[in-house]
Design a protein around this motif. Structure first.
Motif, mmCIF file in Angstrom:
data_model
loop_
_atom_site.group_PDB
_atom_site.id
_atom_site.type_symbol
_atom_site.label_atom_id
_atom_site.label_comp_id
_atom_site.label_asym_id
_atom_site.label_seq_id
_atom_site.Cartn_x
_atom_site.Cartn_y
_atom_site.Cartn_z
ATOM 1 N N VAL A 53 93.506 -25.283 35.942
ATOM 2 C CA VAL A 53 92.180 -25.914 35.987
ATOM 3 C C VAL A 53 91.650 -25.886 37.420
ATOM 4 O O VAL A 53 92.418 -25.917 38.376
ATOM 5 N N PRO A 54 90.315 -25.842 37.574
ATOM 6 C CA PRO A 54 89.753 -25.824 38.932
ATOM 7 C C PRO A 54 89.745 -27.211 39.555
ATOM 8 O O PRO A 54 89.815 -28.230 38.862
ATOM 9 N N LEU A 55 89.656 -27.244 40.880
ATOM 10 C CA LEU A 55 89.417 -28.482 41.627
ATOM 11 C C LEU A 55 87.908 -28.576 41.821
ATOM 12 O O LEU A 55 87.303 -27.643 42.349
ATOM 13 N N CYS A 57 98.119 -37.744 34.046
ATOM 14 C CA CYS A 57 96.715 -37.474 34.343
ATOM 15 C C CYS A 57 95.895 -37.866 33.118
ATOM 16 O O CYS A 57 96.065 -37.292 32.043
ATOM 17 N N GLU A 58 95.032 -38.854 33.280
ATOM 18 C CA GLU A 58 94.206 -39.341 32.168
ATOM 19 C C GLU A 58 92.848 -38.642 32.130
ATOM 20 O O GLU A 58 92.330 -38.351 31.062
ATOM 21 N N ILE A 59 92.277 -38.405 33.287
ATOM 22 C CA ILE A 59 90.971 -37.743 33.384
ATOM 23 C C ILE A 59 91.054 -36.750 34.529
ATOM 24 O O ILE A 59 91.565 -37.070 35.613
ATOM 25 N N TRP A 60 90.538 -35.538 34.298
ATOM 26 C CA TRP A 60 90.534 -34.516 35.350
ATOM 27 C C TRP A 60 89.144 -33.891 35.465
ATOM 28 O O TRP A 60 88.544 -33.482 34.472
ATOM 29 N N GLY A 61 88.655 -33.843 36.683
ATOM 30 C CA GLY A 61 87.434 -33.102 36.978
ATOM 31 C C GLY A 61 86.164 -33.648 36.370
ATOM 32 O O GLY A 61 85.251 -32.886 36.065
ATOM 33 N N ASP A 62 86.054 -34.946 36.224
ATOM 34 C CA ASP A 62 84.852 -35.543 35.652
ATOM 35 C C ASP A 62 83.720 -35.467 36.683
ATOM 36 O O ASP A 62 83.794 -36.081 37.745
ATOM 37 N N LEU A 91 77.334 -36.528 38.569
ATOM 38 C CA LEU A 91 76.571 -35.638 39.437
ATOM 39 C C LEU A 91 75.382 -35.040 38.689
ATOM 40 O O LEU A 91 75.467 -34.787 37.496
ATOM 41 N N GLN A 92 74.298 -34.784 39.427
ATOM 42 C CA GLN A 92 73.179 -34.066 38.836
ATOM 43 C C GLN A 92 73.573 -32.611 38.675
ATOM 44 O O GLN A 92 74.427 -32.102 39.400
ATOM 45 N N GLY A 93 72.966 -31.924 37.759
ATOM 46 C CA GLY A 93 73.310 -30.543 37.442
ATOM 47 C C GLY A 93 73.401 -29.624 38.642
ATOM 48 O O GLY A 93 74.302 -28.801 38.734
ATOM 49 N N ASP A 94 72.498 -29.760 39.609
ATOM 50 C CA ASP A 94 72.512 -28.864 40.766
ATOM 51 C C ASP A 94 73.587 -29.258 41.782
ATOM 52 O O ASP A 94 73.825 -28.531 42.743
ATOM 53 N N ALA A 95 74.253 -30.373 41.563
ATOM 54 C CA ALA A 95 75.312 -30.805 42.469
ATOM 55 C C ALA A 95 76.703 -30.426 41.965
ATOM 56 O O ALA A 95 77.687 -30.618 42.653
ATOM 57 N N VAL A 96 76.773 -29.859 40.753
ATOM 58 C CA VAL A 96 78.048 -29.490 40.163
ATOM 59 C C VAL A 96 78.532 -28.184 40.788
ATOM 60 O O VAL A 96 77.753 -27.264 41.012
ATOM 61 N N THR A 97 79.814 -28.109 41.049
ATOM 62 C CA THR A 97 80.408 -26.902 41.612
ATOM 63 C C THR A 97 80.208 -25.734 40.650
ATOM 64 O O THR A 97 80.422 -25.867 39.454
ATOM 65 N N HIS A 98 79.805 -24.594 41.197
ATOM 66 C CA HIS A 98 79.577 -23.406 40.373
ATOM 67 C C HIS A 98 80.598 -22.342 40.710
ATOM 68 O O HIS A 98 80.924 -22.116 41.873
ATOM 69 N N PHE A 99 81.133 -21.677 39.694
ATOM 70 C CA PHE A 99 82.077 -20.596 39.839
ATOM 71 C C PHE A 99 81.595 -19.424 39.005
ATOM 72 O O PHE A 99 81.287 -19.590 37.829
ATOM 73 N N GLU A 100 81.543 -18.244 39.590
ATOM 74 C CA GLU A 100 81.220 -17.004 38.885
ATOM 75 C C GLU A 100 80.003 -17.146 37.969
ATOM 76 O O GLU A 100 80.035 -16.750 36.806
ATOM 77 N N GLY A 101 78.952 -17.751 38.501
ATOM 78 C CA GLY A 101 77.714 -17.854 37.739
ATOM 79 C C GLY A 101 77.678 -18.966 36.720
ATOM 80 O O GLY A 101 76.646 -19.228 36.125
ATOM 81 N N GLY A 102 78.776 -19.637 36.483
ATOM 82 C CA GLY A 102 78.811 -20.733 35.519
ATOM 83 C C GLY A 102 79.179 -22.023 36.208
ATOM 84 O O GLY A 102 79.566 -22.039 37.371
ATOM 85 N N SER A 103 79.032 -23.107 35.526
ATOM 86 C CA SER A 103 79.449 -24.381 36.103
ATOM 87 C C SER A 103 80.665 -24.889 35.377
ATOM 88 O O SER A 103 80.921 -24.507 34.233
ATOM 89 N N VAL A 104 81.404 -25.709 36.047
ATOM 90 C CA VAL A 104 82.578 -26.313 35.434
ATOM 91 C C VAL A 104 82.547 -27.790 35.669
ATOM 92 O O VAL A 104 81.825 -28.289 36.473
#
Length: 126
Positions: A85-87, A104-109, A113-126
Motif C-alpha cells: 500500500v502507498p504512504l 492496523c485499524e485504519i490506513w491512509g484515510d 482532505l479536499q480532492g486537490d490535496a490528495v496525493t496523486h500517483f500515475e495520473g490517479g489518486s489514492v
C-alpha cells in the motif's frame, strides 16, 4: 545522503547508492543507521509510548518512514519486502497495541482532505 537528491547521491556516492537501493536492511549508510536499526529504534519508541499510555488514545504525528515501520509490524512484512500500500501525505492511520502486538485499524484515510490535496500517483489518486 541528507539534503541531496537521488541523482546527486548516485553521482557523488555510486557504490553507497547501489547498496542503499538493494534494500538490504543491514546496510548502514556511512554516518547513518541501517534500516534494521531504524526499525528497532522506531518500534521501541512507539511501544514505549503505547505502554506508558495503556488504555488511552494517543496521537503521534510522524513522517512516512515511521508509518512504514508501524504498518510492517502490524502486518508482519519484512523490511526488504515491498509494502503493498502507498504512504499518503497527511493521511490518518490508526494502530492499536496490545498483547505486545500491533494492529492496523485504519490506513491512509484522506477523507479530511479536499480532492486537490490528495496525493496523486500515475495520473490517479489514492
Amino acid at each position: 545522503f541528507e539534503g541531496l537528491t537521488s541523482d546527486e547521491i548516485e553521482s557523488r556516492f555510486p557504490a553507497e547508492f547501489d547498496c542503499y537501493k538493494s534494500h538490504n536492511p543491514a546496510y548502514v549508510i556511512p554516518g547513518g543507521e541501517s534500516a534494521q536499526q531504524f526499525h528497532d529504534r522506531c518500534l521501541a519508541c512507539l511501544q514505549e509510548i503505547a505502554e506508558r499510555h495503556a488504555g488511552a488514545t494517543v496521537v503521534v504525528v510522524t513522517h512516512g518512514l515511521v508509518l512504514d515501520i508501524a504498518y510492517r509490524a502490524a502486518h508482519a512484512i519484512a523490511l526488504g519486502a515491498p509494502r503493498p500500500v502507498p504512504l499518503l501525505n497527511a493521511s490518518l492511520n490508526v494502530f492499536h497495541y496490545g498483547d505486545r502486538r500491533w494492529r492496523c485499524e485504519i490506513w491512509g484515510d484522506v477523507s479530511h482532505l479536499q480532492g486537490d490535496a490528495v496525493t496523486h500517483f500515475e495520473g490517479g489518486s489514492v
